[in-house]
Motif scaffolding. Structure first.
Motif, PDB file in Angstrom:
ATOM      1  N   SER A  44     168.156  56.951  36.596  1.00  0.00           N
ATOM      2  CA  SER A  44     168.454  58.213  36.191  1.00  0.00           C
ATOM      3  C   SER A  44     168.050  59.285  37.048  1.00  0.00           C
TER       4      SER A  44
ATOM      5  N   ASN B 126     168.006  63.785  37.820  1.00  0.00           N
ATOM      6  CA  ASN B 126     168.291  65.188  37.368  1.00  0.00           C
ATOM      7  C   ASN B 126     168.920  65.956  38.555  1.00  0.00           C
TER       8      ASN B 126
ATOM      9  N   GLU C  66     177.227  64.789  35.484  1.00  0.00           N
ATOM     10  CA  GLU C  66     176.666  63.554  34.541  1.00  0.00           C
ATOM     11  C   GLU C  66     176.451  62.208  35.086  1.00  0.00           C
TER      12      GLU C  66
ATOM     13  N   ARG D 247     172.925  58.165  36.477  1.00  0.00           N
ATOM     14  CA  ARG D 247     173.289  59.000  35.437  1.00  0.00           C
ATOM     15  C   ARG D 247     172.119  60.270  35.188  1.00  0.00           C
TER      16      ARG D 247
ATOM     17  N   ALA E 156     169.549  62.602  33.802  1.00  0.00           N
ATOM     18  CA  ALA E 156     168.501  62.156  32.878  1.00  0.00           C
ATOM     19  C   ALA E 156     168.365  62.989  31.456  1.00  0.00           C
ATOM     20  N   HIS E 157     168.723  62.149  30.362  1.00  0.00           N
ATOM     21  CA  HIS E 157     168.587  62.373  29.125  1.00  0.00           C
ATOM     22  C   HIS E 157     167.533  61.770  28.170  1.00  0.00           C
ATOM     23  N   ASP E 158     167.872  60.314  28.379  1.00  0.00           N
ATOM     24  CA  ASP E 158     166.799  59.569  27.544  1.00  0.00           C
ATOM     25  C   ASP E 158     165.710  58.667  28.588  1.00  0.00           C
ATOM     26  N   HIS E 159     165.862  59.177  30.044  1.00  0.00           N
ATOM     27  CA  HIS E 159     164.977  58.658  30.769  1.00  0.00           C
ATOM     28  C   HIS E 159     164.271  59.457  31.806  1.00  0.00           C
ATOM     29  N   GLU E 160     163.184  59.313  32.324  1.00  0.00           N
ATOM     30  CA  GLU E 160     162.637  60.227  33.362  1.00  0.00           C
ATOM     31  C   GLU E 160     163.656  60.116  34.737  1.00  0.00           C
TER      32      GLU E 160
ATOM     33  N   ARG F 285     167.043  52.884  34.717  1.00  0.00           N
ATOM     34  CA  ARG F 285     167.548  53.096  33.519  1.00  0.00           C
ATOM     35  C   ARG F 285     167.516  51.488  33.103  1.00  0.00           C
TER      36      ARG F 285
END
Length: 106
Positions: free
Chosen positions: A9, A11, A35, A49, A51-55, A60
């Protein structure tokens, strides 16, 4: 044939693409601007990917790209790490389902 798969993950996807492309010596075979990116080497399948659902900066999941996999599967190991098993075509379906404009083909 099996390829080890690792998914991280981030950002900072654009910086990750530049860094990992340099480290791996190849450009990603699939990118979704802002993305996602996927690199496939002879022995490694790695994705990054946003970060949306992981720090950001964390694992991931791990897994195997396995040409003999008949379906996508996943389970969790004793350490709580998700492991996936899939074929290159399963991964292409996942990418194209998440980002319909990707038109990714392995």
């Amino acid at each position: 044939m099996k390829k080890f798969h690792i998914s991280i993950s981030t950002n900072r996807i654009e910086e990750t693409i530049a860094d990992y492309s340099s480290r791996l010596g190849i450009q990603p075979c699939s990118t979704i601007p802002g993305e996602y990116a996927l690199w496939r080497t002879e022995s490694l399948n790695i994705s990054a990917r946003k970060a949306h659902d992981h720090e950001a900066g964390t694992l991931r999941h791990l897994g195997w790209e396995d040409s003999t996999a008949l379906e996508f599967s996943k389970d969790t190991d004793v350490n709580g790490i998700t492991w996936e098993r899939f074929s290159a075509q399963h991964q292409a379906h996942e990418i194209n389902d998440l980002w319909p404009g990707a038109n990714y083909q392995p």
